[in-house]
Scaffold this active site. Structure first.
Site, PDB file in Angstrom:
ATOM      1  N   CYS A  47      26.247  42.486   8.897  1.00  0.00           N
ATOM      2  CA  CYS A  47      27.356  42.101   9.774  1.00  0.00           C
ATOM      3  C   CYS A  47      26.851  41.021  10.730  1.00  0.00           C
ATOM      4  CB  CYS A  47      27.835  43.326  10.548  1.00  0.00           C
ATOM      5  SG  CYS A  47      29.110  42.939  11.766  1.00  0.00           S
TER       6      CYS A  47
ATOM      7  N   CYS B 210      26.944  42.612  14.502  1.00  0.00           N
ATOM      8  CA  CYS B 210      26.091  43.706  14.993  1.00  0.00           C
ATOM      9  C   CYS B 210      24.844  43.944  14.158  1.00  0.00           C
ATOM     10  CB  CYS B 210      26.895  45.000  15.106  1.00  0.00           C
ATOM     11  SG  CYS B 210      27.206  45.809  13.513  1.00  0.00           S
TER      12      CYS B 210
ATOM     13  N   CYS C  19      33.547  46.313   9.483  1.00  0.00           N
ATOM     14  CA  CYS C  19      32.229  46.903   9.728  1.00  0.00           C
ATOM     15  C   CYS C  19      32.426  48.283  10.357  1.00  0.00           C
ATOM     16  CB  CYS C  19      31.445  45.996  10.680  1.00  0.00           C
ATOM     17  SG  CYS C  19      29.910  46.737  11.285  1.00  0.00           S
TER      18      CYS C  19
ATOM     19  N   CYS D 162      30.887  48.075  14.314  1.00  0.00           N
ATOM     20  CA  CYS D 162      31.506  47.295  15.408  1.00  0.00           C
ATOM     21  C   CYS D 162      32.943  46.911  15.102  1.00  0.00           C
ATOM     22  CB  CYS D 162      30.665  46.062  15.703  1.00  0.00           C
ATOM     23  SG  CYS D 162      30.817  44.738  14.482  1.00  0.00           S
TER      24      CYS D 162
ATOM     25  N   CYS E 189      36.215  41.486  -1.212  1.00  0.00           N
ATOM     26  CA  CYS E 189      36.369  40.044  -1.069  1.00  0.00           C
ATOM     27  C   CYS E 189      36.094  39.733   0.402  1.00  0.00           C
ATOM     28  CB  CYS E 189      37.799  39.682  -1.462  1.00  0.00           C
ATOM     29  SG  CYS E 189      38.137  37.928  -1.436  1.00  0.00           S
TER      30      CYS E 189
HETATM   31 FE    FE Z   1      29.284  45.041  12.776  1.00  0.00          FE
END
Ligand code: FE
Length: 130
Positions: free
Chosen positions: A46, A49, A95, A98, A118
């Site tokens: 991510c 984060c 995610c 976060c 995707c």
């Molecule tokens: Fe994240």
């Protein structure tokens, strides 16, 4: 490295496109993202984060213009929400740590899962394997 970043931190650290995609449910234009054609071995995290989201061994060429994976690195690394914006019902992928917007998941992917995650390159940071 998976604590939850503040909006101020993200504004300061992310590019305008990364911020727009992850925080405002944006979508990068097809075939423009940094990782569409990335075939190196490693882990995609991510961008907000640092949580590990996707591994290169589940990445495949979907022809869609966005990085595509048939599964996340672990079931608990992403969450799926129903997204009924833009006159379509889709499943939004975020995610799990976060809640950054990542992309969408569709059920036209390859085996073994039949899923196509995707994902916007702008939501990801790539860590190449040694
Ligand atoms: Fe994240």
């Amino acid at each position: 490295m998976s604590s939850k970043p503040t909006p101020e931190e993200l504004r300061a650290r992310l590019t305008p496109e990364q911020y727009h995609v992850t925080q405002e449910h944006g979508t990068e234009s097809a075939f423009t993202g940094e990782y569409v054609d990335n075939k190196l071995s490693g882990l995609y995290r991510c961008v907000c984060c640092g949580l590990e989201l996707f591994a290169s061994d589940s990445k495949y060429d979907s022809g869609s213009g966005w990085p595509s994976y048939y599964q996340p690195v672990a079931a608990e690394s992403v969450k799926v929400n129903v997204d009924s914006s833009h006159g379509m019902v889709r499943e939004e992928v975020v995610c799990a740590n976060c809640h950054a917007h990542l992309g969408h998941v569709f059920s036209d992917g390859p085996q073994p899962t039949g899923q196509r995650y995707c994902i916007n390159s702008a939501s990801l940071d790539f860590d190449e394997a040694d």
